[in-house]
Enzyme design. Sequence first.
Site, PDB file in Angstrom:
ATOM      1  N   LYS A 184      -8.521   8.840  -8.003  1.00 46.07           N
ATOM      2  CA  LYS A 184      -9.905   8.731  -7.519  1.00 46.07           C
ATOM      3  C   LYS A 184     -10.010   9.271  -6.102  1.00 46.07           C
ATOM      4  O   LYS A 184     -10.925  10.037  -5.771  1.00 46.07           O
ATOM      5  CB  LYS A 184     -10.371   7.265  -7.571  1.00 46.07           C
ATOM      6  CG  LYS A 184     -10.571   6.745  -8.992  1.00 46.07           C
ATOM      7  CD  LYS A 184     -10.885   5.248  -9.037  1.00 46.07           C
ATOM      8  CE  LYS A 184     -10.986   4.766 -10.477  1.00 46.07           C
ATOM      9  NZ  LYS A 184     -11.274   3.328 -10.601  1.00 46.07           N
ATOM     10  N   ASP A 191     -19.319   1.436  -9.376  1.00 46.28           N
ATOM     11  CA  ASP A 191     -18.745   1.040 -10.667  1.00 46.28           C
ATOM     12  C   ASP A 191     -19.829   0.544 -11.633  1.00 46.28           C
ATOM     13  O   ASP A 191     -19.585   0.467 -12.835  1.00 46.28           O
ATOM     14  CB  ASP A 191     -17.753  -0.117 -10.454  1.00 46.28           C
ATOM     15  CG  ASP A 191     -16.306   0.319 -10.561  1.00 46.28           C
ATOM     16  OD1 ASP A 191     -16.040   1.358 -11.181  1.00 46.28           O
ATOM     17  OD2 ASP A 191     -15.448  -0.418 -10.035  1.00 46.28           O
ATOM     18  N   GLN A 209     -10.706  -2.067  -7.400  1.00 52.51           N
ATOM     19  CA  GLN A 209      -9.975  -1.703  -8.621  1.00 52.51           C
ATOM     20  C   GLN A 209      -9.595  -2.964  -9.392  1.00 52.51           C
ATOM     21  O   GLN A 209      -9.093  -3.936  -8.826  1.00 52.51           O
ATOM     22  CB  GLN A 209      -8.723  -0.891  -8.249  1.00 52.51           C
ATOM     23  CG  GLN A 209      -7.981  -0.322  -9.440  1.00 52.51           C
ATOM     24  CD  GLN A 209      -8.767   0.732 -10.209  1.00 52.51           C
ATOM     25  OE1 GLN A 209      -9.637   1.407  -9.657  1.00 52.51           O
ATOM     26  NE2 GLN A 209      -8.476   0.872 -11.488  1.00 52.51           N
TER      27      GLN A 209
END
Length: 303
Positions: free
Chosen positions: A66, A133, A110
Amino acid sequence: MGWIRAERGKSDVAAEILDGKALAGRIREGLAGEVAEFRAETGIVPGLSVVLVGEDPASRVYVRNKENAVKAAGMNGDVVRLPADASRADVLAVVDRLNADPNVHGMLVQLPLPRGLDSVAVIDRVDPLKDVDGFHAENVGLLAQGRPRFVPCTPLGIVELLKDAGVETRGARVVVLGRSQVVGKPIALLLLRKGEGADATVTVCHTGTREPARIAREADVVIAAMGVPEAVGADWIKPGATVIDVGIHRKADGKLCGDVAFAEVAPIAGRITPVPGGVGPMTVAMLLKNTLAAARLAAERRG
Ligand code: GUN
């Protein structure tokens, strides 16, 4: 009940392979151009911060991917690392700091978090306008109402893959295997929407579902996101169906596999995503898209 895993054999591929890696590359090129234009117009460099708690090996790889992708697109990317024994207060303090930082337009924590840390409490704390997200309750609610703001990246990537391959979803029977917050529920909501790339008749199967293979066999599109290696065999797939494999697992022999038994399903399916190189790269491309959208949102609010 639960997902049953059978022994899987080998066979030849007949299906069209949906190359997520190539499509993600094209999308990322386009986004890099958009980022350059946005920077020139506003003087703002879009910024993403990723919070990584602990040392989970898979998470470390995903986070590195990422960060590299964000930088390659001309955006700022940084990773805040916390030890596995970080307290809830430690993690929330980092989230608060990133919420308050005007140079951070998007952030994500995460998952999974180390045992003992409550991911719901952490996600609740993320500013919904920075929640690239799409996991915050406000963004989930907006998606459920059919007016999405930030949508989780993997479901977004699946919709892009289907569109690019020319898969007609309007009126199609889609069976989603798995009801996670990250994939199963949001992809079902996306495909239920009105309009292009949606309008599907969606069924969600889960560990409480009786005869999931029989239900999946009626589908024009099967989205396998149950997190069980090679659980979906040939007997789950209608000939010619499109098969999207969200799973990624490392087998005992070191090779990667998905939730679909590729070798036996590929000869039957009309189209199928590979693992790796299918859904995974699309997730990263959609994260970049959401990060640029978050920076645009911040610029609009700044006026
Ligand atoms: N872990 C697996 N997939 C994801 C994702 O899309 N976002 C975050 N934050 N963690 C994940």
